[in-house]
Design a protein around this motif. Structure first.
Motif, PDB file in Angstrom:
ATOM      1  N   LEU A 151       0.810  -1.217   0.000  1.00 50.97           N
ATOM      2  CA  LEU A 151       0.000   0.000   0.000  1.00 50.97           C
ATOM      3  C   LEU A 151       0.845   1.270   0.000  1.00 50.97           C
ATOM      4  N   ALA A 152       2.122   1.148   0.325  1.00 50.78           N
ATOM      5  CA  ALA A 152       3.007   2.323   0.405  1.00 50.78           C
ATOM      6  C   ALA A 152       4.344   1.997  -0.229  1.00 50.78           C
ATOM      7  N   ALA A 167       1.802  11.931   6.995  1.00 49.82           N
ATOM      8  CA  ALA A 167       1.396  12.711   5.821  1.00 49.82           C
ATOM      9  C   ALA A 167       1.453  11.862   4.555  1.00 49.82           C
ATOM     10  N   TYR A 168       2.520  11.063   4.420  1.00 49.73           N
ATOM     11  CA  TYR A 168       2.651  10.217   3.234  1.00 49.73           C
ATOM     12  C   TYR A 168       1.540   9.163   3.182  1.00 49.73           C
ATOM     13  N   LEU A 169       1.299   8.482   4.301  1.00 52.28           N
ATOM     14  CA  LEU A 169       0.280   7.440   4.311  1.00 52.28           C
ATOM     15  C   LEU A 169      -1.115   8.014   4.096  1.00 52.28           C
ATOM     16  N   SER A 170      -1.333   9.242   4.539  1.00 51.26           N
ATOM     17  CA  SER A 170      -2.624   9.884   4.298  1.00 51.26           C
ATOM     18  C   SER A 170      -2.856  10.119   2.808  1.00 51.26           C
ATOM     19  N   ARG A 171      -1.771  10.270   2.056  1.00 49.97           N
ATOM     20  CA  ARG A 171      -1.888  10.470   0.603  1.00 49.97           C
ATOM     21  C   ARG A 171      -2.143   9.161  -0.133  1.00 49.97           C
ATOM     22  N   VAL A 172      -1.350   8.130   0.237  1.00 47.38           N
ATOM     23  CA  VAL A 172      -1.387   6.905  -0.562  1.00 47.38           C
ATOM     24  C   VAL A 172      -2.417   5.889  -0.056  1.00 47.38           C
ATOM     25  N   SER A 218      -0.683   0.508   8.359  1.00 45.49           N
ATOM     26  CA  SER A 218       0.401   0.824   9.276  1.00 45.49           C
ATOM     27  C   SER A 218       0.102   0.298  10.670  1.00 45.49           C
ATOM     28  N   VAL A 219       1.152  -0.171  11.338  1.00 48.79           N
ATOM     29  CA  VAL A 219       1.099  -0.539  12.747  1.00 48.79           C
ATOM     30  C   VAL A 219       2.220   0.231  13.436  1.00 48.79           C
TER      31      VAL A 219
END
Length: 244
Positions: A151-152, A167-172, A218-219
């Motif tokens: 996913l990332a 911020a990155y995970l919120s985008r992808v 994410s964990v």
């Protein structure tokens, strides 16, 4: 006309000490006068001063070290519990400067516990990062994060000084849901070193699992110095909202 009640003497002393701290008479980390001296200056019993200092310590204004004295504590960071927030934005909102130091970044594989957390097969590819977040140069969080590589995919190429993992995970992988648990734990040696606190000092630890539309993204385990950090939440039952 009702005559206003005079506050108890210990409260007057608390107010006076707090006003002097806010005026800059004593800076963060600086020792204030000992109880005996304050009792003499205020013309009260030492136990009255002791109560004032205890309550200021409980409020996070002061910190007391046996045999060393009483010191002005760094301000506590107040963070929302029921929101998944970008730590850089939170710090900027307080008018302070955020910096992040990357401690480690690597490709890994899901063991049994991580496979269960991500709902992935054992051996699935994950990315692992450890960062120290600082507010005006003071460490306030160690972020230990595992990320779903599917996913990332660009996670290992991120510039963490420019963009936080959040911020990155919120985008992808935009947030669909999250699960959080909070506990108090003593700091292991490596965490204590990164946070600049004593080994075994109390930490506030947040375990957070975030899920996007396509699965767990994410964990993360987030370590905060317990003496200077607190979480808060407001739940509006009538509206069914979760907000800061």
């Amino acid at each position: 006309m009702t005559t206003p009640r005079t506050p108890p003497r210990y409260q007057q002393i608390k107010d006076e000490l707090l006003a002097r701290i806010r005026a800059g008479e004593w800076q963060v980390g600086e020792a204030i006068p000992p109880e005996e001296g304050l009792a003499r200056d205020f013309g009260v019993a030492r136990m009255t001063v002791n109560r004032a200092l205890r309550e200021l310590t409980d409020a996070g204004v002061l910190t007391r070290t046996r045999g060393a004295g009483t010191f002005v504590a760094p301000p506590r960071v107040d963070a929302p519990l029921l929101e998944i927030r970008n730590i850089a934005e939170d710090i900027a909102a307080r008018g302070h400067t955020h910096t992040a130091a990357l401690v480690s970044l690597a490709r890994g594989q899901a063991d049994g516990a991580l496979a269960d957390a991500f709902a992935l097969p054992v051996g699935a590819t994950l990315f692992h990062s450890v960062l120290v977040h600082r507010e005006d140069g003071r460490p306030i969080q160690v972020e230990d994060r595992w990320v779903n590589a599917a996913l990332a995919p660009d996670y290992l190429r991120l510039d963490f000084s420019a963009e936080t993992p959040n911020a990155y995970l919120s985008r992808v992988a935009p947030l669909a849901s999250a699960r959080l648990t909070v506990e108090a734990r003593p700091a292991p040696r490596d965490i204590a070193t990164m946070l600049g606190i004593d080994t075994r000092a109390a930490c506030l630890v947040v375990h957070r699992v975030t899920r996007g539309a396509d699965g767990v993204a994410s964990v993360a385990t987030l370590w905060h110095p317990g003496e200077h950090y607190r979480l808060h939440a407001v739940i509006d039952v009538e509206q069914g909202e979760r907000r800061r």
